[in-house]
Design a protein around this motif. Structure first.
Motif, PDB file in Angstrom:
ATOM      1  N   UNK A  15      -7.389  10.375   3.907  1.00  0.00           N
ATOM      2  CA  UNK A  15      -6.232   9.479   3.796  1.00  0.00           C
ATOM      3  C   UNK A  15      -5.400   9.482   5.074  1.00  0.00           C
ATOM      4  N   UNK A  16      -5.239  10.634   5.704  1.00  0.00           N
ATOM      5  CA  UNK A  16      -4.505  10.681   6.967  1.00  0.00           C
ATOM      6  C   UNK A  16      -5.151   9.768   8.005  1.00  0.00           C
ATOM      7  N   UNK A  17      -6.484   9.784   8.072  1.00  0.00           N
ATOM      8  CA  UNK A  17      -7.187   8.915   9.011  1.00  0.00           C
ATOM      9  C   UNK A  17      -7.049   7.447   8.614  1.00  0.00           C
ATOM     10  N   UNK A  18      -7.048   7.158   7.325  1.00  0.00           N
ATOM     11  CA  UNK A  18      -6.914   5.778   6.851  1.00  0.00           C
ATOM     12  C   UNK A  18      -5.530   5.217   7.154  1.00  0.00           C
ATOM     13  N   UNK A  19      -4.498   6.038   6.996  1.00  0.00           N
ATOM     14  CA  UNK A  19      -3.144   5.595   7.334  1.00  0.00           C
ATOM     15  C   UNK A  19      -3.045   5.295   8.824  1.00  0.00           C
TER      16      UNK A  19
ATOM     17  N   UNK B 114       5.206   2.616   7.424  1.00  0.00           N
ATOM     18  CA  UNK B 114       6.401   3.460   7.415  1.00  0.00           C
ATOM     19  C   UNK B 114       6.006   4.849   6.940  1.00  0.00           C
ATOM     20  N   UNK B 115       6.207   5.855   7.798  1.00  0.00           N
ATOM     21  CA  UNK B 115       5.926   7.241   7.438  1.00  0.00           C
ATOM     22  C   UNK B 115       7.246   7.886   7.027  1.00  0.00           C
ATOM     23  N   UNK B 116       7.357   8.205   5.767  1.00  0.00           N
ATOM     24  CA  UNK B 116       8.599   8.777   5.263  1.00  0.00           C
ATOM     25  C   UNK B 116       8.724  10.248   5.655  1.00  0.00           C
ATOM     26  N   UNK B 117       9.949  10.696   5.796  1.00  0.00           N
ATOM     27  CA  UNK B 117      10.240  12.105   6.029  1.00  0.00           C
ATOM     28  C   UNK B 117      10.164  12.810   4.676  1.00  0.00           C
ATOM     29  N   UNK B 118       9.087  13.563   4.471  1.00  0.00           N
ATOM     30  CA  UNK B 118       8.839  14.137   3.146  1.00  0.00           C
ATOM     31  C   UNK B 118       9.923  15.147   2.773  1.00  0.00           C
TER      32      UNK B 118
ATOM     33  N   UNK C 254       1.104  13.919   4.850  1.00  0.00           N
ATOM     34  CA  UNK C 254       1.516  14.819   5.917  1.00  0.00           C
ATOM     35  C   UNK C 254       0.413  15.843   6.165  1.00  0.00           C
ATOM     36  N   UNK C 255       0.462  16.467   7.318  1.00  0.00           N
ATOM     37  CA  UNK C 255      -0.527  17.484   7.666  1.00  0.00           C
ATOM     38  C   UNK C 255      -0.375  18.691   6.745  1.00  0.00           C
TER      39      UNK C 255
ATOM     40  N   UNK D 174       0.847  -1.187   0.000  1.00  0.00           N
ATOM     41  CA  UNK D 174       0.000   0.000   0.000  1.00  0.00           C
ATOM     42  C   UNK D 174       0.884   1.239   0.000  1.00  0.00           C
ATOM     43  N   UNK D 175       0.498   2.238  -0.800  1.00  0.00           N
ATOM     44  CA  UNK D 175       1.218   3.500  -0.869  1.00  0.00           C
ATOM     45  C   UNK D 175       0.224   4.636  -0.658  1.00  0.00           C
ATOM     46  N   UNK D 176       0.583   5.600   0.174  1.00  0.00           N
ATOM     47  CA  UNK D 176      -0.286   6.745   0.422  1.00  0.00           C
ATOM     48  C   UNK D 176       0.485   8.024   0.147  1.00  0.00           C
ATOM     49  N   UNK D 177       0.084   8.728  -0.911  1.00  0.00           N
ATOM     50  CA  UNK D 177       0.714   9.991  -1.245  1.00  0.00           C
ATOM     51  C   UNK D 177      -0.207  11.171  -1.025  1.00  0.00           C
TER      52      UNK D 177
END
Length: 427
Positions: free
Chosen positions: A270-274, A284-288, A320-321, A261-264
């Motif tokens: 989407x934030x709530x789904x992640x 894994x939350x990447x450092x954008x 990200x927020x 799964x990828x969330x962009x």
């Protein structure tokens, strides 16, 4: 292939949403990625949705690609073509909704083009030309903060007028409620007054059915999947659809295939789904900021996923927020930051599909989905079962990834457990 309906979608997730809607309404539907190559064997279909990635490009490029897709669809027998846009009317004062509508109208000589992004099933309604998200006008809703195309005006007649050559008229709800003949009369009046396009109100599903019947009088219409629903029901009613589903028996991955799964998307949904997915799979939350700056975050994501995919699904997120997104955009530029994030996720997907036997792929975010599908060079999809409103399971057709199961969702679509729901339907 002789099509009952041709569709041109301005992004890939919107194309999947529309294809899902048409299939549910009774049209056997195929979604293509771009204009298909001549040697690609597509299943028989009532409707084809040509997926383009033209929502946020220069207007001239959007017009050229839409016109080419229109030519291809007409050559396959489509008498009517819907230009599918987002139900939040995502656009800028430069386009691309107005320029594409103007070009297609000019190509086919339509007097006036009917336009509506309404889709009551997903909470999008239009009243007195103003777009509502639930009970809120668009410019007061959370959806006003699209990262590429922020929407600060709910009055669609004003929005469309700023990007169109000719005046924009309104077909109000009272007219729509009187039925298709009243809509036809109103469109004729607007055409006589010089309008090139007309925003149509729609609050209930029956309004979409009325507008679908009226839209078929012309060669072109513009709208979200709600108008697609109206067009499909009108075509089925006159015997121009209802063939067997082209996706029968498809939409499933090979047994044992890995799931990624990828969330962009940075939407609230989407934030709530992640966040919800963290209870079901490693996330894994990447450092954008690091991702935009260099390749180390990509390498970290690939190594992290490779170590876990053999034992179950994983999710990698750049979501990200809004405040964090604004900071990164200010530092690197809106377009540059968005492009680098999309391409980073596409690189991660391409690598893991090749090295970790990924056979189920779920992507959240329209621009992200476009980048991933382009990188994988998937030419077309058959439409499978519905995961959530507007989001079906897709089965890749043709190319080296034929049979792979995917789900491509716009950021705001789906419920809290979307990622686990999607994977469950792909087994």
């Amino acid at each position: 292939m002789s099509l009952a309906l041709g569709c041109i979608a301005d992004d890939y997730t919107g194309a999947s949403d529309l294809a899902n809607t048409l299939a549910k309404a009774g049209l056997a539907t195929v979604q293509t990625i771009g204009i298909p190559a001549d040697d690609l064997a597509l299943p028989p279909a009532d409707a084809v949705v040509v997926s383009l990635k033209i929502r946020s490009v220069a207007a001239e490029e959007a017009v050229a690609k839409a016109r080419a897709a229109d030519v291809w669809l007409r050559s396959r027998g489509a008498g009517h073509v819907l230009y599918k846009i987002c139900s939040t009317f995502d656009s800028t004062d430069a386009g691309n909704i107005g320029p594409v509508a103007d070009a297609l109208r000019a190509d086919h000589g339509d007097a006036v083009v009917l336009v509506t992004p309404a889709f009551p099933e997903t909470g999008r309604t239009v009243y007195q030309g103003n777009l509502f998200v639930g009970r809120l006008p668009l410019d007061e809703s959370p959806l006003k903060d699209h990262p590429l195309n922020p929407m600060r005006d709910a009055d669609l007649t004003r929005v469309l007028a700023r990007q169109s050559r000719d005046p924009v008229g309104l077909v109000d709800l009272a007219t729509v409620a009187r039925g298709v003949e009243a809509v036809r009369e109103r469109l004729a009046v607007l055409a006589a007054e010089g309008a090139g396009t007309a925003i149509a109100d729609a609050v209930f599903e029956r309004d979409l059915e009325t507008l679908g019947l009226a839209a078929l009088d012309a060669r072109v219409s513009v709208g979200a999947s709600g108008l697609g629903l109206g067009l499909a029901r009108a075509l089925v009613a006159v015997g121009r659809g209802g063939g067997p589903s082209v996706a029968a028996g498809q939409g499933r991955s090979a047994t044992g295939g890995a799931a990624l799964c990828l969330a962009g998307s940075c939407s609230q949904a989407t934030l709530a789904q992640v966040a919800a997915a963290e209870a079901a799979m490693p996330v894994l939350r990447l450092d954008v900021g690091q991702l935009v700056a260099g390749a180390e975050e990509i390498e970290r994501a690939i190594a992290w996923a490779t170590a876990r995919l053999a034992t179950g699904p994983v999710l990698i997120a750049t979501s990200a927020a809004p405040a964090d997104v604004a900071r990164i955009q200010a530092e690197h530029g809106r377009q540059t930051a968005g492009h680098r994030i999309e391409q980073a996720l596409a690189t991660i997907a391409e690598t893991l599909v090749a090295t970790a036997a990924v056979a189920r792929l779920v992507v959240a975010g329209g621009e992200t989905s476009g980048a991933v599908v382009d990188r994988l060079a998937i030419p077309a999809f058959a439409i499978g079962r519905e995961i959530a409103a507007g989001v079906p399971v897709l089965a890749a057709v043709g190319g080296s990834h034929a049979g792979m199961a995917l789900a491509l969702k716009s950021g705001n679509f789906g419920g809290r457990d979307f990622f686990t729901d999607a994977l469950a339907l792909m087994r």
